[in-house]
Design an enzyme around this catalytic site. Structure first.
Site, mmCIF file in Angstrom:
data_model
loop_
_atom_site.group_PDB
_atom_site.id
_atom_site.type_symbol
_atom_site.label_atom_id
_atom_site.label_comp_id
_atom_site.label_asym_id
_atom_site.label_seq_id
_atom_site.Cartn_x
_atom_site.Cartn_y
_atom_site.Cartn_z
ATOM 1 C CB ALA A 166 -0.915 -0.001 1.220
ATOM 2 C CB SER B 246 2.572 6.855 -3.543
ATOM 3 O OG SER B 246 2.008 6.960 -2.282
ATOM 4 C CD GLU C 179 1.071 -0.901 -7.749
ATOM 5 O OE1 GLU C 179 2.235 -1.289 -7.629
ATOM 6 O OE2 GLU C 179 0.510 -0.786 -8.845
ATOM 7 C CB CYS D 6 -5.524 6.260 3.069
ATOM 8 S SG CYS D 6 -3.794 6.011 2.650
ATOM 9 C CD GLU E 102 5.349 8.876 -0.741
ATOM 10 O OE1 GLU E 102 5.994 8.161 0.018
ATOM 11 O OE2 GLU E 102 4.432 8.429 -1.462
HETATM 12 C C1 HEM Z 1 -1.990 8.567 -3.407
HETATM 13 C C2 HEM Z 1 -1.717 7.512 -2.702
HETATM 14 C C3 HEM Z 1 -2.695 6.687 -1.939
HETATM 15 C C4 HEM Z 1 -4.034 6.495 -2.159
HETATM 16 C C5 HEM Z 1 -4.911 7.104 -3.281
HETATM 17 C C6 HEM Z 1 -4.501 5.590 -1.136
HETATM 18 C C7 HEM Z 1 -5.815 5.167 -0.999
HETATM 19 C C8 HEM Z 1 -6.303 4.367 0.022
HETATM 20 C C9 HEM Z 1 -7.695 3.998 0.205
HETATM 21 C C10 HEM Z 1 -8.830 4.405 -0.705
HETATM 22 C C11 HEM Z 1 -7.778 3.232 1.324
HETATM 23 C C12 HEM Z 1 -9.065 2.666 1.949
HETATM 24 C C13 HEM Z 1 -9.439 1.335 1.374
HETATM 25 C C14 HEM Z 1 -10.771 0.816 1.870
HETATM 26 O O1 HEM Z 1 -11.448 1.447 2.684
HETATM 27 O O2 HEM Z 1 -11.166 -0.283 1.425
HETATM 28 C C15 HEM Z 1 -6.425 3.088 1.838
HETATM 29 C C16 HEM Z 1 -6.090 2.354 2.942
HETATM 30 C C17 HEM Z 1 -4.792 2.174 3.369
HETATM 31 N N1 HEM Z 1 -3.664 2.824 2.898
HETATM 32 FE FE1 HEM Z 1 -3.568 4.113 1.376
HETATM 33 N N2 HEM Z 1 -3.457 5.247 -0.320
HETATM 34 C C18 HEM Z 1 -2.336 5.900 -0.766
HETATM 35 C C19 HEM Z 1 -1.076 5.864 -0.210
HETATM 36 C C20 HEM Z 1 -0.719 5.146 0.894
HETATM 37 C C21 HEM Z 1 0.587 5.162 1.508
HETATM 38 C C22 HEM Z 1 1.782 6.000 1.047
HETATM 39 C C23 HEM Z 1 0.542 4.296 2.540
HETATM 40 C C24 HEM Z 1 1.722 4.073 3.444
HETATM 41 C C25 HEM Z 1 1.879 3.408 4.400
HETATM 42 C C26 HEM Z 1 -0.815 3.730 2.599
HETATM 43 C C27 HEM Z 1 -1.264 2.789 3.496
HETATM 44 C C28 HEM Z 1 -2.575 2.384 3.620
HETATM 45 C C29 HEM Z 1 -3.027 1.395 4.591
HETATM 46 C C30 HEM Z 1 -2.155 0.643 5.589
HETATM 47 C C31 HEM Z 1 -4.413 1.270 4.435
HETATM 48 C C32 HEM Z 1 -5.358 0.375 5.241
HETATM 49 C C33 HEM Z 1 -5.944 1.169 6.381
HETATM 50 C C34 HEM Z 1 -6.953 0.370 7.187
HETATM 51 O O3 HEM Z 1 -7.549 -0.574 6.691
HETATM 52 O O4 HEM Z 1 -7.150 0.762 8.351
HETATM 53 N N3 HEM Z 1 -1.548 4.290 1.585
HETATM 54 N N4 HEM Z 1 -5.555 3.795 1.041
#
Ligand code: HEM
Length: 406
Positions: A235, A240, A238, A346, A355
């Protein structure tokens, strides 16, 4: 009710499929068949998407139960943040919240800015035709997450390949997907084992912190620890990487937008929020499984059925936005859903913002006359779960500029 195949036929390109707009108007709860062969519900309106993401009647833990509907080819990994519900989810999330807290993560900004400036120099050295995906969009978030998590940067080729396959939406790669996820899990398990053996020499990274938290008696199983590693590594780079490319490409598609940011870089933060709203994030929706019967717009969703919340569609809903198909770099009060909503919002949102903002600032400053080296319509898109370009060749417009500056 007819059943549509998702991803739709006109997926994997710049603009969202017109089917989303049609569904928002006429069939806000639609029946779709996923690539994995499951029939699920698809919600497309802003309010409904938020409701599904935040309402405990729609579960993530149920996504890993035997017989649960599947969206992608890869099986979701149990024991992770993304496959648990509160209170398990709350317990896990508390372990990593401090690392990603706004103030703490802001400390990485100067380093991310410096890295971005160095990558912009790599682009300058590559010259016209330089591929922004390969030279900036991938290396920046990979270096950042490797450093944060404590994963060796030298291993990037291997975990990139596994991630790429793990997210594949190509039926032909079905068997490879499973192997890729097994390899990725074994790789993280090996790292964790090494760290467990060296707890007397602590490192300053998140994986190490989690290992120590486990040693010090926090309730965290070995499987949960490994799931954290896989989840954060994937996460963390990819999405980002895809969004960095998409943001640059969308701006260059209408060059007056690039010029606006060159003239006024203080627009970058609001421009990034607008680009996150405008760009596609995924060709499908975020999956939840109903844990009780729910009625929505006259449709009976039964317990055990899958519901996908289409983030991209919500972001273009005219009920939520004035002229949603217009890109307005100074759009105010932009409550887009690109980082999700509710308990699974997220974790890395602020890191991703840093970033995106810093990489864009570095490119805008270094290449005020940058342009696409290929017409936007000819750029190739990847057939994976998280939408993104396969390439982003640009011309730098440096001729004469250096002389002027000198
Ligand atoms: C532009 C970049 C990013 C986008 C558009 C994005 C988008 C998202 C979205 C939509 C979710 C929620 C998914 C759901 O509810 O089913 C999510 C969850 C998550 N993202 Fe990102 N993300 C990004 C970058 C990152 C980065 C840099 C990290 C770094 C650690 C990250 C870590 C996570 C994690 C661990 C979750 C799960 C959170 C949970 O279930 O409590 N993401 N992300």
């Amino acid at each position: 009710m007819s059943v549509l195949q998702i991803p739709f036929e006109d997926a994997f390109r710049f603009d969202p499929s017109p089917t989303f707009a049609e569904l928002r108007e006429n069939q806000p709860v639609a029946r779709v068949r996923t690539l994995a062969g499951a029939e699920v519900w698809l919600v497309t309106r802003y309010d409904d998407v938020r409701m599904v993401l935040a309402d405990p009647r729609f579960s993530r833990a149920a996504v890993v139960k035997q017989g649960a509907p599947r969206v992608a080819l890869a099986k979701p990994m149990p024991n992770s943040l993304t496959t648990t519900d509160p209170p398990e989810h709350t317990r896990l999330r508390k372990l990593v919240t401090p690392t990603f807290a706004h103030r703490r993560i802001e400390r990485t900004r100067p380093w991310v800015a410096e890295l971005s400036a160095q990558l912009a120099e790599d682009v300058a050295r590559a010259g016209d035709g330089a591929d922004i995906r390969q030279l900036v969009a991938l290396p920046l978030p990979i270096q950042v997450i490797c450093q944060l998590l404590g994963v060796p940067y030298e291993d990037r080729e291997r975990f990139r390949e596994w991630t790429e396959l793990g997210y594949s939406m190509k039926m032909a790669e079905k068997d490879l997907v499973e192997d890729a996820m097994t390899n990725l899990t074994a790789y993280i398990e090996n790292l964790v084992t090494k760290k467990l053996a060296n707890t007397d020499q602590p490192a300053e990274d998140l994986l190490d912190e989690l290992v120590r938290a486990r040693e010090e008696g926090d309730r965290l199983s070995q499987d949960e620890l490994i799931a954290f590693g896989v989840n954060l590594l994937v996460a963390g780079h990819e999405t980002s990487a895809n969004q960095i490319s998409s943001c640059v490409a969308t701006l260059l598609r209408w060059p007056e937008n690039w010029a606006k940011l060159v003239a006024d870089p203080s627009l970058v933060p609001s421009a990034i929020e607008e680009l996150l709203r405008f760009n596609r994030f995924s060709e499908v929706g975020q999956l939840r499984v109903a844990v009780e019967d729910v009625e929505l717009h006259g449709v009976q969703i039964k317990a055990g059925e899958g519901v996908m919340a289409a983030l991209n569609s919500a972001n273009r809903d005219p009920r939520a936005y004035d002229e949603p198909d217009e890109l307005r770099l100074d759009r105010q009060d932009n409550k887009h859903l690109s980082f999700g909503f509710g308990p699974h919002f997220c974790l890395g949102a602020q890191l991703a913002r840093i970033e995106l903002q810093e990489s864009l600032l570095a490119l805008v400053r270094r290449f005020p006359r940058m342009s696409l080296a290929k017409p936007a319509a000819e750029l190739e898109w990847r057939r994976v779960l998280v939408s993104g370009l396969a390439e982003l060749p640009v011309n730098l417009g440096l001729e004469g500029l250096e002389g002027l500056e000198g």
